[in-house]
Structure formats: C-alpha cells, structure tokens
Scaffold this active site. Structure first.
Site, short mmCIF file in Angstrom:
data_model
loop_
_atom_site.label_atom_id
_atom_site.label_comp_id
_atom_site.label_asym_id
_atom_site.label_seq_id
_atom_site.Cartn_x
_atom_site.Cartn_y
_atom_site.Cartn_z
N HIS A 152 12.90 -11.18 27.66
CA HIS A 152 13.66 -11.76 26.52
C HIS A 152 15.24 -11.43 26.91
CE1 HIS A 152 10.26 -12.05 24.39
NE2 HIS A 152 9.90 -10.85 23.75
N ASP A 212 8.56 -17.23 26.72
CA ASP A 212 9.51 -16.54 26.47
C ASP A 212 9.85 -17.07 24.86
OD1 ASP A 212 11.30 -14.63 25.38
OD2 ASP A 212 12.16 -14.38 27.19
N HIS A 213 9.08 -16.32 23.68
CA HIS A 213 9.31 -17.07 22.42
C HIS A 213 11.02 -17.02 22.01
CE1 HIS A 213 8.82 -12.87 20.85
NE2 HIS A 213 9.61 -13.14 19.89
#
Length: 486
Positions: free
Chosen positions: A238, A175-176
């Site tokens: 996110h 999950d960036h």
C-alpha cells in the site's frame, strides 16, 4: 476475450473475512448496477463443509452488514444469489480440483477469474492444482492478494510457480488502495491539469507524508498477523504504491505497462536503508493496552493467537528518500499502524514557504499544503494563505475542499468493485507487475533483516495514540511535523 455475460468467478477463500466483507458486497453492487452480469457464475471455494443454502445464508448475513441499507433489497439479493454456488475443497488435495473441473465442465468458452483470497502460502499449490486439472484457459485470470511472500526469495518463488501456470498478462497482483477514487484522482490531478505539475518537484515541495492508520487491532487474525507484521502487511504494498503514484514521472499514456514502467523507476530510485541508517530512518512499534473510543482494549501481546514475547511490529514509520533529479533531498515520510487514534489514510504534500515572507502568519508557518484523504472519506483539500479580516496584513490558512461524495451525486464505487471489473476486462494498469514487486522487496529486505538481527524490541505505544514518540522525533529532526501535530 470471452463474452462478459458468460463469466465464471471462482473465489478461493470464499467463506473467509475478505470474501464476506468486501468481495461479495462488491459483486452484489455490480450485479445490481452493472447490467452485464446476467450469465455470471460465482463459486465460493472453502475448506468448510457447507451446503449451498448454508453458504447463501452466510453471504446474506454479511452482505446485510456491509452493504448500505438503502442499497440492499431482498429482491436484488434473490436474483444475485442465483449466481452463487459453493464447493468445499482442500487446496492441498488434488482430487478437489477434479471436482471443480466437473463443476465447470459445461462452461464452454466462458472466461474465468480465479481469485485467491487465501494465505499466500497456498498460492503456488492452488495454481498447480488448477493447471493439473486443465482449468486454466487462454481467457483465465488469477488474482493474488497481499502480502505476496515474506521476503524477496519467497516472493520470487511464488511468482515463478504461479508464472509457470499463468502468463504475466493473466496475473493480477491486487492492491485495493489503487482502486480508491482519490488515488485515481491524484493521477488526474497531476496529469490532467497544468496547475500542479510545475510545482511537483524538489524546488517547491518541502516534504511528503503518507499515512495509513487503523483503529482496529488484529481482529481475530492474531496467529496470521504475528507471522507478517506491519512492514510486510502495509508498507511493501500500500504505502510504496502510493509513494509511486505521488513521485512518478508523467507517463506517455495510461497504458498498463507505460504506467508501471514509471512506477518501477521510482522504486529503483529509493535510497537504500541498511546498517546504521535503519535505526536512524525507521521506527517500529507495538501497541500495549489503551483505549479506543473510550473503551479499553488489550495490548498486542494479550491478543488471541499472539506468541508470548512476540517482537512483531504493529507500527512502522520510515523516512524514505529518492535519488533522482526531481525529488533529491525531499523526505517522504511513511507511517502505518494498528490501534491508532483515528482511522485515516492520507497523502500530504507540504509545499515550501514563499521565498520572501513579507506577510506575517497569524499562527504557524505561511505555507501551502495539499491533503488527499483516502479514508474514512475521500476528499481533496488545498490549504492557501488568505488575509485575516480586520486591521493589518496577517495571513492564515484557508481550505479549498472537494468532497467527492458531494461533488458527484452518484454512488462512489468501492475499490474492490472497480478492481474486480478491471480484472474481468483485462486491465492491468492498477495492478503490480512482477518487477515492481521485486524492487519493493529489494528495498525493504535490509530493514527486515536488521530488525530480525537486532536486540531491541519494538517501541511501545498506547492503543488510541498516534504511535511511539520516536515517530515524532524521526520527522522533527528535519524540522518537520506530522500533519496532526503541526
């Protein structure tokens, strides 16, 4: 672990948008700045029949567009390009993995990262192919991009199939947003300082708002996005991960499992939203034609690849609540959407007002607010009340700002850059564990099912606005307002 100077990075979806826009630029920066990549090999894997030179030219074109001009040089690119290779491979055909095995035959004890920047429907097939070709070594890791599944059952099926080839300690569910500097600074802010933690609870926090707003539409990914929607694409990963970082209890250490144990407790404490509560505590919307930056843009149903009459949501707002001692009664408002007025990702902590307001606010409410901005710029801002100059004792908010790019003069790492290095070093702290994923889907699935059964379409909103008016109504019922409206 194998020597980092002899490392293979095998990038499935190597000619796709994510690879070209984010992953290759991140790897270029690590080549330029890292000093530990001399023996790396980066192999792009894709369906397109490209020669190595064609792939390098494609990579060069995109990296020029996505790397700051001051950071790009032809000399560094030439050195970086020597690490790059390309292999055309159909993920559904077994013989392709044998060709990859031949390509890697001289790898010896080199560690391997298999980065799956593909449709999640291919994850299980790719992992099975890697296993059948004996490509998975003890020093291998696999990176899975979101969304991982469409629902709880499909997510569990993917995890079972991937887990039959890779150990849990080898699986990095990325999950960036967790790689962003400000998210990690939120951890530092909470657990590295004594100032906020005594206030970080239901006694002093009135509400929490987490927003991820995008100005873009489906960007040529209409057919794929239409199968996913905003809830699966953004909330399941996110927004819920950011909520976990805000709401988690102080861990005993920053060890991966210790941190993830605390995040799991938050997910399991989320009050279920089902039945009549879905309509009361959620809003889903879909953009229609409007304007972004004074330029007209089409509505969602007019985008290429979108099914006629599609009811896929491009906007979601949710009032989430936690059933635990620290946060009971504090609403967590989650919001995300496409074609919004601004590109913005932020976490807003609204504190309660003073118990005895003897000083009059010049405008609005006399209360403190902490704003953690993740994009477009990374910053921390604390709003305090101060006296208005002149006669009288009226107060108004003033801001203490910390712009990370100005505070630290060194270049800020991109989120993917940091997370790729964590994968290579085997650091799992910023990646989702399987039980976290299960808990997130368990909470979201009743909402998904209610929307699928319901007869009401998503609420319309004009492109270039902050979403449906029902989103403002959702939060106004509690006497609150979104930050831009307050």
């Amino acid at each position: 672990m194998a020597d980092l100077e002899t490392f293979d990075f095998i990038l499935f979806g190597g000619s796709g948008d994510l690879a070209m826009r984010k992953l290759l630029p991140a790897l270029y920066y690590r080549h330029r700045d890292g000093g530990d990549t001399k023996g790396w090999r980066i192999i792009g894997i894709g369906r397109h029949s490209l020669s190595r030179d064609e792939y390098l030219n494609l990579g060069l074109e995109h990296c020029r567009n996505h790397i700051a001009a001051k950071d790009f040089s032809d000399t560094e690119w030439s050195a970086f390009a020597r690490k790059l290779d390309y292999l055309s491979l159909d993920a559904n055909q077994e013989q392709g993995y044998q060709v990859l095995a031949e390509r890697l035959r001289d790898a010896g004890s080199r560690a391997r990262v298999f980065y799956l920047a593909t449709d999640p429907a291919l994850f299980a097939r790719i992992c099975a192919g890697l296993g059948a070709a004996s490509l998975v070594t003890p020093d291998s890791r696999v990176v899975l991009e979101k969304p991982l599944g469409r629902d709880l059952a499909s997510a569990r099926r993917i995890n079972e199939e991937v887990g039959s080839i890779f150990r849990e300690s080898q699986i990095f569910r990325i999950d960036h947003y967790l790689g962003k500097e400000t998210v990690q600074n939120l951890i530092a802010l909470r657990f590295g300082n004594v100032l906020f933690e005594p206030l970080w609870n239901r006694s002093w926090v009135r509400d929490v708002q987490i927003t991820i707003a995008e100005m873009v539409g489906v960007e040529g990914r209409g057919e794929l996005y239409d199968r996913i929607g905003a809830l699966r694409d953004m909330v399941q990963n996110h927004l819920l991960q950011l909520l976990c970082i805000v709401a988690m209890e102080p861990p005993a250490s920053i060890d991966a499992d210790t941190m993830r144990d605390e995040k799991l407790k938050v997910l399991r404490a989320l009050r279920p939203i089902a039945g009549e509560e879905v309509a009361a505590r959620t809003v889903r919307g879909q953009y229609h034609a409007g304007a972004i930056g004074n330029k007209p843009v089409p509505g969602y149903l007019d985008e290429v690849g979108i099914a006629a009459g599609s009811r896929t949501e491009t906007f979601v707002a949710i009032k989430a609540e936690l059933g635990n001692w620290r946060w009971a009664g504090v609403p967590f408002y989650l919001r995300t959407g496409k074609r919004m007025q601004e590109r913005l990702a932020e976490i807003v902590i609204n504190f309660r007002g003073v118990p005895h307001p003897m000083l009059r606010a010049a405008a609005g409410e006399a209360a403190n607010r902490l704003v953690i901005t993740l994009q477009p710029d990374e910053s921390l801002r604390l709003d305090l009340m101060a006296k208005v100059p002149g006669e009288g004792m009226n107060v108004q908010p003033i801001s203490l700002d910390v712009a990370l790019s100005e505070t630290y003069q060194t270049r800020q790492w991109d989120a993917y850059e940091r997370l790729i290095m964590d994968v290579i070093h085997g650091k799992l702290t910023l990646f989702m564990r399987r039980d976290e994923l299960d808990a997130a889907w368990q909470w979201l699935e009743p909402i998904l099912k209610d929307w699928e059964r319901g007869s009401q379409p998503p609420k319309p909103y004009a492109a270039g606005t902050w979403g449906p008016t029902a989103s403002s109504t959702l939060i106004a019922r509690d006497g609150n307002a979104w930050r831009e409206e307050s």
